[in-house]
Structure formats: C-alpha cells, structure tokens
Design a protein around this motif. Sequence first.
Motif, short mmCIF file in Angstrom:
data_model
loop_
_atom_site.label_atom_id
_atom_site.label_comp_id
_atom_site.label_asym_id
_atom_site.label_seq_id
_atom_site.Cartn_x
_atom_site.Cartn_y
_atom_site.Cartn_z
N LYS A 219 0.85 -1.19 0.00
CA LYS A 219 0.00 0.00 0.00
C LYS A 219 0.89 1.24 0.00
O LYS A 219 2.00 1.22 0.52
CB LYS A 219 -0.89 0.01 1.25
CG LYS A 219 -1.74 -1.23 1.40
CD LYS A 219 -2.42 -1.27 2.76
CE LYS A 219 -3.15 -2.57 2.99
NZ LYS A 219 -3.73 -2.65 4.36
N ARG A 220 0.40 2.32 -0.55
CA ARG A 220 1.13 3.59 -0.55
C ARG A 220 0.53 4.49 0.51
O ARG A 220 -0.69 4.53 0.70
CB ARG A 220 1.07 4.24 -1.93
CG ARG A 220 1.62 3.33 -3.03
CD ARG A 220 1.60 4.00 -4.38
NE ARG A 220 2.61 5.05 -4.47
CZ ARG A 220 2.73 5.89 -5.49
NH1 ARG A 220 1.89 5.79 -6.52
NH2 ARG A 220 3.67 6.81 -5.51
N ILE A 221 1.40 5.22 1.20
CA ILE A 221 0.99 5.96 2.39
C ILE A 221 -0.12 6.96 2.11
O ILE A 221 -0.99 7.19 2.96
CB ILE A 221 2.21 6.66 3.04
CG1 ILE A 221 1.83 7.32 4.37
CG2 ILE A 221 2.83 7.68 2.09
CD1 ILE A 221 1.39 6.35 5.44
N HIS A 222 -0.15 7.55 0.92
CA HIS A 222 -1.18 8.54 0.63
C HIS A 222 -2.52 7.91 0.25
O HIS A 222 -3.53 8.61 0.14
CB HIS A 222 -0.72 9.46 -0.51
CG HIS A 222 -0.63 8.80 -1.84
ND1 HIS A 222 0.44 8.03 -2.21
CD2 HIS A 222 -1.49 8.78 -2.89
CE1 HIS A 222 0.25 7.56 -3.43
NE2 HIS A 222 -0.92 8.01 -3.86
N GLU A 223 -2.53 6.59 0.09
CA GLU A 223 -3.75 5.91 -0.30
C GLU A 223 -4.53 5.33 0.88
O GLU A 223 -5.66 4.89 0.72
CB GLU A 223 -3.42 4.77 -1.27
CG GLU A 223 -2.78 5.23 -2.58
CD GLU A 223 -2.32 4.08 -3.44
OE1 GLU A 223 -2.18 4.29 -4.67
OE2 GLU A 223 -2.07 2.98 -2.90
N VAL A 224 -3.90 5.33 2.05
CA VAL A 224 -4.52 4.72 3.22
C VAL A 224 -4.42 5.67 4.41
O VAL A 224 -3.67 6.64 4.40
CB VAL A 224 -3.84 3.38 3.58
CG1 VAL A 224 -4.01 2.39 2.44
CG2 VAL A 224 -2.37 3.58 3.90
N GLU A 225 -5.16 5.35 5.44
CA GLU A 225 -5.04 6.07 6.71
C GLU A 225 -4.30 5.14 7.67
O GLU A 225 -4.90 4.24 8.28
CB GLU A 225 -6.41 6.44 7.27
CG GLU A 225 -6.34 7.30 8.52
CD GLU A 225 -7.70 7.79 8.97
OE1 GLU A 225 -7.81 8.24 10.13
OE2 GLU A 225 -8.66 7.71 8.17
N ALA A 226 -3.00 5.35 7.79
CA ALA A 226 -2.17 4.45 8.57
C ALA A 226 -2.43 4.59 10.06
O ALA A 226 -2.62 5.70 10.57
CB ALA A 226 -0.69 4.72 8.28
N ASP A 227 -2.44 3.47 10.75
CA ASP A 227 -2.57 3.47 12.20
C ASP A 227 -1.30 4.08 12.79
O ASP A 227 -0.20 3.57 12.58
CB ASP A 227 -2.73 2.03 12.69
CG ASP A 227 -2.95 1.94 14.20
OD1 ASP A 227 -2.64 2.92 14.91
OD2 ASP A 227 -3.41 0.88 14.67
N PRO A 228 -1.40 5.18 13.53
CA PRO A 228 -0.21 5.87 14.04
C PRO A 228 0.60 5.07 15.05
O PRO A 228 1.70 5.47 15.42
CB PRO A 228 -0.78 7.14 14.66
CG PRO A 228 -2.19 6.81 14.99
CD PRO A 228 -2.65 5.87 13.93
N ASP A 229 0.06 3.94 15.52
CA ASP A 229 0.77 3.13 16.51
C ASP A 229 1.30 1.82 15.95
O ASP A 229 2.06 1.13 16.61
CB ASP A 229 -0.15 2.83 17.70
CG ASP A 229 -0.56 4.08 18.46
OD1 ASP A 229 0.31 4.95 18.65
OD2 ASP A 229 -1.73 4.19 18.82
N SER A 230 0.90 1.47 14.74
CA SER A 230 1.28 0.18 14.17
C SER A 230 2.52 0.29 13.29
O SER A 230 2.78 1.34 12.70
CB SER A 230 0.12 -0.40 13.34
OG SER A 230 -1.00 -0.65 14.15
N CYS A 231 3.26 -0.80 13.20
CA CYS A 231 4.40 -0.87 12.30
C CYS A 231 3.91 -0.71 10.87
O CYS A 231 2.93 -1.35 10.46
CB CYS A 231 5.10 -2.22 12.47
SG CYS A 231 6.40 -2.55 11.26
N PHE A 232 4.56 0.17 10.11
CA PHE A 232 4.15 0.40 8.72
C PHE A 232 4.19 -0.89 7.91
O PHE A 232 3.29 -1.17 7.12
CB PHE A 232 5.06 1.45 8.08
CG PHE A 232 4.78 2.85 8.52
CD1 PHE A 232 3.62 3.50 8.16
CD2 PHE A 232 5.69 3.54 9.31
CE1 PHE A 232 3.35 4.80 8.56
CE2 PHE A 232 5.45 4.84 9.72
CZ PHE A 232 4.28 5.48 9.36
N LEU A 233 5.24 -1.66 8.09
CA LEU A 233 5.39 -2.89 7.31
C LEU A 233 4.27 -3.88 7.62
O LEU A 233 3.82 -4.61 6.73
CB LEU A 233 6.75 -3.53 7.59
CG LEU A 233 7.95 -2.79 6.99
CD1 LEU A 233 9.26 -3.37 7.53
CD2 LEU A 233 7.93 -2.88 5.47
#
Length: 327
Positions: A219-233
């Motif tokens: 996934k690309r960062i601008h396409e999702v709302e990443a959980d600010p506490d979770s590992c990106f990978l």
Amino acid sequence: MVDKPKVAIYWLGACAGCDESIVDLNEAILQVVEAVDIVLWPVAMDFKYTHIESMQDGEVALSILSGSVRNSDHEEMARLLRKKSKLVLAFGACACFGGTAGLANFKTKEDIFNWVYRDAPTVVNPENKFPQTETQINGMTLTLPEFYDHVYTLDQIIDVDYYLPGCPPPPDLIANAVNAVVAGDLPPKGSTLAPRMALCDTCSRNKKKPSKMEIRQIKRIHEVEADPDSCFLAEGIICLGPGTRSGCGETCIKTNIPCRGCFGPPPGVVGAGPKYLSALTSLIKAEKAEEIQEIIDAIVDPAGYFYRFTQPSSILGRKKPGKHMEE
C-alpha cells in the motif's frame, strides 16, 4: 588569549536544509559561536573565497561540507577546504551518500539538459540555447561551472574524516559533533557520528510489531489512513527502517510518515537498497506467479524507493571520478 578553533561551513550541491539545521540549534548556536571562529559560511555571513585561499594548509580545524558534487565549482571548493582543514565532516545525506540529487544518475547529462532547457512542457526556448561553460558577450567572457555527467558523494572526491547523515541532520547530533571537535574527543577516523543500530531498534512502533509479519499487499501511504501506533510494514506500507541507521529522532515516523532512508545504512551494511530488499522479500507472502507480479507492480519506482538517498554511494551507482576532474 588562546585562539578559538576555526570552522568553515559550506554547501556544495545542496538545498540549504543542512545549513538551516545548524540555525535550528537555536540558543545553542550561541555556545557554538562562542567556542569557535567561523571563517566561512556563505549562506549566513559575507566571506570571500580569497580569505580561505590565503590561509595556511590545515589552519581550519573543521570544515562542515554539505551537498553532493555535481559540477566543477563543487569540486574546486571541496578540494580547497580539504587542503586548508585538519578535519572534514561530510554533513547530511547528500554529502554522505549522494542524496536525492543522486537519483539523477539514472539519467544522462544529455537527458537532463534536454528536459530542462528544451523538452519540459513549460520551457519556451525557440532558439534551442543551452548553457555553456564559456560565453562571449560584448567582448567579455562569462563562465559557468562544468556540469558533470554523474553525481558524486563527497568522499568520492576528497578524503573525509567523519560523517553525519540525515536530511537534514538533527540538532542534537550536530551539537555533539561540534562539541567533540572542540574538546578533541573524537572517535576513529571514518566514523559516523550517529547511533550504531538500525532505525527499527529505536522505533516506538516496534513495540506493537506482530511476532510474525506477512505482507500480502503493498500500500502507498497517501492511499490509506495508517494506524499511528502500528508498524508500517505490518500494514503493507513500505518503510525503510530495517535498512536505515537510527539517530534521526524518528521525525517522519512520529508524523505518521514511513522512513525513506536519509540516515543511510546501519553499521556493517554496504548498501541500504539490498539490505532493505532482503528484509522486504522475507515478509512477502505470495505463492502464485500472478500474486508475486501483483506485489511487484504495486511498488512504484523501486529505485526511487530503495535508493532515494544513497544511489551514488551504492553498488548500483558507485563510480570513479572521470579524467576531466582534478587529480
């Protein structure tokens, strides 16, 4: 009265972000100014190159050089300051690894000139004029630096004593580096003045990293709302933490942006790109050929991702200076 150590600060092929990071020392910069005699800093003070040329060899205690080497002017100043300095610090990602400007190595000099001065949609150049190193105007000769066909790291041009990576380097590491020089408390030559561990070791998100990670979709960062506490990978978002040195203060990660690798590879790693690719492929869960291809296709601009700051210093981009450059 004991003379204060002389310090030169100079940018080569840089954006001035590294100079700004020195200014960002805030009130601590007053302590630096009190401890040293700044003899060159064009972005902040008015100095003449002839002042440096007139100095004795080795008279400058420390030269802090930011930026890559892309033209003859960069090379000339790098060599001059190397000659006049006891110590040279490669300052920032561009000086240490080539930086984002190093991605231009994927194009030829001709490609770059054609795009900038002829082919870009916003360019209007009906006479098809290109910059020249010498131009005669009204009986006078105007000169420009020679634009090299490759972006070089600082240590591919001159001998470098120490390295401080980052885009830009953080104020705390800058202050530590300057204080170490003033106090004479320096590590062995060639050392990087930053922590000797990978970014994942200090990342706050590491605490919630699952014991077993599997990536089934990129996934690309601008396409999702990443959980600010979770590992990106763990969320399938490319983050270069496994192949990047710690020390940046996780500035990007704290703003919910994955690491892009500006601190370069951790100790013992020759290239950040292969190290990261090894880490990433070990996490990918795909068995069928079409699944593998789908994941590969989802990584837009792999070279730009994995070599964003390190192309000129990598196995992929390392090149010896040409004969046209000074010996």
